[in-house]
Design an enzyme around this catalytic site. Structure first.
Site, short mmCIF file in Angstrom:
data_model
loop_
_atom_site.label_atom_id
_atom_site.label_comp_id
_atom_site.label_asym_id
_atom_site.label_seq_id
_atom_site.Cartn_x
_atom_site.Cartn_y
_atom_site.Cartn_z
N ARG A 96 0.84 -1.19 0.00
CA ARG A 96 0.00 0.00 0.00
C ARG A 96 0.88 1.24 0.00
NH1 ARG A 96 -4.44 1.61 4.55
NH2 ARG A 96 -2.58 1.95 5.79
N THR A 144 -0.90 7.62 -1.12
CA THR A 144 -2.17 7.50 -1.85
C THR A 144 -3.07 6.42 -1.25
OG1 THR A 144 -1.35 5.79 -3.36
CG2 THR A 144 -0.95 8.09 -3.98
N ASP A 187 1.03 -1.41 12.51
CA ASP A 187 1.26 -2.01 11.20
C ASP A 187 1.64 -3.48 11.40
OD1 ASP A 187 2.71 -3.00 8.88
OD2 ASP A 187 2.63 -0.95 8.13
N ASP A 189 5.00 -4.71 9.82
CA ASP A 189 6.18 -4.23 10.54
C ASP A 189 6.33 -4.95 11.88
OD1 ASP A 189 7.09 -2.49 8.61
OD2 ASP A 189 6.00 -0.76 9.42
C1 PRP Z 1 -1.17 -3.43 5.02
C2 PRP Z 1 -1.99 -4.62 5.52
C3 PRP Z 1 -2.96 -4.85 4.39
C4 PRP Z 1 -3.20 -3.45 3.88
C5 PRP Z 1 -4.50 -2.95 4.44
O1 PRP Z 1 -0.21 -3.90 4.17
O2 PRP Z 1 -1.21 -5.75 5.81
O3 PRP Z 1 -2.45 -5.66 3.35
O4 PRP Z 1 -2.13 -2.63 4.34
O5 PRP Z 1 -4.77 -1.67 3.98
P1 PRP Z 1 -5.92 -1.35 2.93
O6 PRP Z 1 -7.15 -2.09 3.40
O7 PRP Z 1 -6.08 0.14 3.06
O8 PRP Z 1 -5.47 -1.78 1.58
P2 PRP Z 1 1.00 -3.00 3.59
O9 PRP Z 1 0.66 -2.47 2.25
O10 PRP Z 1 1.42 -2.01 4.63
O11 PRP Z 1 2.12 -4.09 3.33
P3 PRP Z 1 2.88 -5.07 4.36
O12 PRP Z 1 1.89 -6.15 4.74
O13 PRP Z 1 4.01 -5.58 3.53
O14 PRP Z 1 3.33 -4.26 5.54
#
Ligand code: PRP
Length: 210
Positions: free
Chosen positions: A103, A107, A199, A202
C-alpha cells in the site's frame, strides 16, 4: 457480503495481547498464528461435507468428512504470512498461493508486486489471509485478481477490520464472506485502523522505522 466476528473469550484474550504496543515481534507472530487457527476453524465450519465408511477397532460406521479438496490458502504479503502458519494447522494439505501487494502510504493505493497461485485454486476455492482490512483497497484488489484467475469461492480471514474496508468489500465483492477477529472504530487520517494494532507487517517482521 457477510462479516462474522466470532465471539470467543480466548480469541479476545489473544487480541488484547496482539494489540498491546509492548508485545515484541516473537510473541506477536505466535499470537497471530494462533488467531489464524481460530479464524480458520470458524471460516471452514460449513465447507461441503460427504460421508465415508470408517472401520474403528470395534465396528464399521458411516462418518462425515470433507467433500472436496481443502481450499487453497493465499496470504496477502507481507502481513498475511503471519496468519498462514496458524491456518495451515487447520488445512494441512492446502496448497499455498501468494499475492504481493504494498500500500502506497501517501495514496493508500495497493500496488501488485507478486502473483503466484496454485494451478487448481479455482477448483479448490481460496481462503484469503490478511490481518488488516483498512481502506479495503488491498482486499478488493486481491479478490479482483483471484476472480481474474477463475476463483469464485473466496473466503477472507482478517484480524482487525475497519468499517470503511468492510463497506469497500461489500460494494466490490459482495459474494466474499469475511471472518474478522475484531471490527474496529475506523481509520485515522493516515489510513491506520483505530484502535487497531499498528502495522501488522512491521510488527511481524520487526521492520518498524526508528
Ligand atoms: C497493510 C496490511 C494490508 C493493507 C490494508 O499492508 O497488511 O495488506 O495494508 O490496507 P488497505 O485495506 O487500506 O489496503 P501493507 O501495504 O502495509 O504491506 P505489508 O503487509 O508488507 O506491511
Amino acid at each position: 457480503m457477510t462479516l462474522t466476528v466470532p465471539r470467543h473469550t480466548l480469541l479476545a484474550h489473544r487480541m488484547a495481547a496482539l494489540r498491546d504496543a509492548a508485545t515484541p515481534p516473537e510473541a506477536f507472530r505466535r499470537l497471530l498464528a494462533e488467531i489464524g487457527t481460530i479464524l480458520a476453524v470458524a471460516a471452514t465450519a460449513d465447507l461441503p461435507g460427504a460421508t465415508r465408511a470408517v472401520a474403528t477397532p470395534m465396528e464399521t460406521m458411516t462418518h462425515p468428512v470433507l467433500a472436496g479438496p481443502e481450499p487453497a490458502l493465499v496470504p496477502i504479503l507481507r502481513a498475511g504470512l503471519g496468519l498462514l502458519e496458524g491456518a495451515r494447522r487447520v488445512l494441512p494439505d492446502a496448497p499455498v498461493g501468494h499475492i504481493g501487494l504494498a500500500r502506497n502510504e501517501h495514496t493508500l493505493q495497493p500496488a501488485e508486486y507478486l502473483r503466484r497461485l496454485p494451478p487448481d485454486a479455482a477448483a479448490r476455492g481460496v481462503l484469503l489471509l490478511d490481518p488488516m482490512l483498512a481502506t479495503g483497497g488491498s482486499a478488493v484488489a486481491a479478490c479482483t485478481l483471484l476472480k481474474s484467475a477463475g476463483v469464485t469461492a473466496i473466503r477472507m480471514l482478517v484480524v482487525v477490520a475497519a468499517p470503511e474496508g468492510v463497506a469497500a468489500m461489500a460494494a466490490a465483492h459482495p459474494d466474499v464472506p469475511i471472518w474478522a477477529a475484531a471490527l474496529d472504530r475506523g481509520l485515522n487520517a493516515q489510513g491506520f485502523i483505530m484502535p487497531g494494532l499498528g502495522d501488522a507487517g512491521d510488527r511481524c517482521f520487526g521492520t518498524e522505522a526508528g
